[in-house]
Design an enzyme around this catalytic site. Structure first.
Site, short mmCIF file in Angstrom:
data_model
loop_
_atom_site.label_atom_id
_atom_site.label_comp_id
_atom_site.label_asym_id
_atom_site.label_seq_id
_atom_site.Cartn_x
_atom_site.Cartn_y
_atom_site.Cartn_z
N LYS A 63 -4.43 1.79 -21.26
CA LYS A 63 -4.52 2.07 -22.68
C LYS A 63 -3.19 1.77 -23.40
O LYS A 63 -2.77 0.63 -23.46
CB LYS A 63 -4.98 3.51 -22.89
CG LYS A 63 -6.21 3.90 -22.06
CD LYS A 63 -7.42 3.03 -22.32
CE LYS A 63 -8.70 3.57 -21.73
NZ LYS A 63 -8.72 3.75 -20.29
N ARG B 259 0.81 -1.21 0.00
CA ARG B 259 0.00 0.00 0.00
C ARG B 259 0.85 1.27 0.00
O ARG B 259 0.35 2.36 -0.29
CB ARG B 259 -0.95 -0.01 1.21
CG ARG B 259 -1.90 1.17 1.27
CD ARG B 259 -3.00 0.95 2.29
NE ARG B 259 -2.51 0.67 3.62
CZ ARG B 259 -2.10 1.60 4.50
NH1 ARG B 259 -2.11 2.88 4.17
NH2 ARG B 259 -1.68 1.25 5.70
N TYR C 110 -12.16 13.31 -20.21
CA TYR C 110 -12.60 11.92 -20.10
C TYR C 110 -13.82 11.87 -19.17
O TYR C 110 -13.85 12.54 -18.13
CB TYR C 110 -11.45 11.08 -19.55
CG TYR C 110 -11.85 9.70 -19.09
CD1 TYR C 110 -12.40 8.78 -19.98
CD2 TYR C 110 -11.67 9.31 -17.77
CE1 TYR C 110 -12.77 7.51 -19.56
CE2 TYR C 110 -12.03 8.05 -17.33
CZ TYR C 110 -12.58 7.16 -18.24
OH TYR C 110 -12.94 5.91 -17.81
N ASP D 159 -3.76 14.87 -18.47
CA ASP D 159 -4.02 13.47 -18.82
C ASP D 159 -3.40 13.26 -20.19
O ASP D 159 -3.89 13.78 -21.19
CB ASP D 159 -5.53 13.21 -18.84
CG ASP D 159 -5.88 11.76 -19.12
OD1 ASP D 159 -5.06 11.05 -19.75
OD2 ASP D 159 -6.97 11.31 -18.72
#
Length: 389
Positions: free
Chosen positions: A200, A49, A103, A175
């Site tokens: 992607k 984590r 997005y 982004d």
């Protein structure tokens, strides 16, 4: 290992961020699946984590090298990367300026969640410097963009965004998913934080879900301070798969760039296509800007069918190209933004943004151009015959 700034991109993809196999001298990174590590007599107290397992830590270095930044982090999804970055630099009473079109996941996160945190936001009216200036407020802390945009492939001027950010002491974020590090390196233009849906182009095979962030050591530290408390880390097996995928990133993306440009030119001449949106075409409104700040024009494009051709009939007639929600895999995919990413908008809102029912987003893969054209020609023929009938 030599300094990464002296390396070619394929060398970075292949070698930077490897985990050395000290025991067996294997040619690839070993996979460390442990979720529990020693805490006494060790240099680093590792915990999944905390984003610092051996595979997580090494992959962050590859991401940083690809984006020309000091540091990188890997997340469980693209939206985990987006949300962690925004929340790390915004708190109650702050304001963020966001590009007009983003997005859908990012848009929904801002609209649905920021009010709960007391964070204010403004979406710009356009992409020009005046649009961003008009959106600024005295309490603005972050400016956030996405270029090329989805689905119309509009380009935002990164030097302009950097100038505004520095002038008003803002943290600039982008982004960079649609471009990938192969086609665009925003840090070279002064952007502070570069975000990717690594699902992607970085993953590239439509089989993993991940996010990535590249920034300075200082900014990554601030993101990490929040992220370790929220827990958006990625499993080490997926980290290992992503590192494997990144080895071919430049090869894949350059092939997709070539295919997309060829397909954009072919579609541009087709009588059943009303308009093509691709920044590599000279009639694209942002062609000059794209040429200035991009090294390639991506494998993404959109095109609008003439009104007499039904988009659903056309897509359902495709035999090779898949109707699919995601993008940037080695296989070509297509979708209707009006029925997917922008379905929550009213018809009037979609029209205002230039998104018609006949607009299709095409993620170009690595197939042979002749096969993609043959598939399109078949679909056009079927759709045209149905309309005539």
């Amino acid at each position: 290992m030599a300094k990464t700034e002296n390396m070619g991109v394929n060398t970075i993809c292949t070698h930077v961020g490897e985990v050395a196999d000290e025991q067996f001298k294997g040619a690839i990174s070993p996979l460390y699946m442990s979720s529990s590590y020693a805490y006494e007599n060790v240099d680093i107290k590792r915990y999944p984590r905390y984003f610092n397992t051996p595979n997580q830590e090494a992959l962050g270095k590859k991401i940083a090298a690809l984006e020309h930044t000091e540091a990188g982090m890997i997340f469980g999804s693209g939206m985990a990367a987006v949300s962690h970055c925004l929340l790390a630099f915004l708190q109650k009473g702050d304001h963020v300026v966001l590009q007009k079109t983003l997005y859908g996941g990012t848009y929904n996160f801002v609209v649905e969640e920021f009010g709960k945190f007391g964070i204010e936001y403004t979406f710009t009216n356009g992409f020009a410097e005046e649009d961003f200036r008009n959106a600024l407020q005295d309490n603005s802390k972050v400016i956030y963009v996405e270029t090329p945009s989805n689905p119309l492939m509009l380009i935002t001027d990164l030097e302009m965004i950097t100038r505004l950010a520095k002038e008003h002491d803002l943290v600039s974020m982008i982004d960079n998913t649609f471009a990938s590090p192969i086609n665009q390196n925003p840090a070279d233009f002064g952007i502070d934080i570069v975000i990717h849906s690594a699902t992607k182009y970085m993953g590239g095979h439509s089989d993993i879900c991940a996010g990535a962030v590249a920034a300075s050591d200082e900014h990554i530290e601030q993101i990490w301070n929040l992220s370790k408390n929220i827990g958006g880390s990625l499993s080490d097996y997926t980290v290992w798969l992503l590192e494997r995928s990144l080895k071919t990133l430049a090869l894949r993306v350059k092939a997709q760039n070539r295919n997309a440009k060829k397909m954009a030119k072919w579609l541009h001449k087709h009588p059943l296509v009303k308009k093509v949106y691709y920044p590599g075409l000279k009639d694209h409104p942002d062609y000059t800007l794209a040429k200035k700040q991009m090294k390639g024009y991506t494998g993404m494009l959109s095109f609008e069918l003439i009104p007499t051709v039904n988009a659903e009939t056309f897509m359902q007639s495709l035999q090779l190209i898949k109707q699919s929600m995601s993008l940037a895999g080695v296989e070509s995919t297509i979708l209707s933004p009006a029925k997917t990413s922008h379905t929550l908008l009213s018809a009037e809102e979609r029209t205002h943004q230039g998104i018609s029912d006949g607009l299709l987003r095409f993620s170009v893969g690595i197939e042979e151009k002749k096969d993609l054209i043959a598939d399109f020609e078949h679909a056009f023929e079927v759709a045209a015959k149905k309309e005539i009938a």
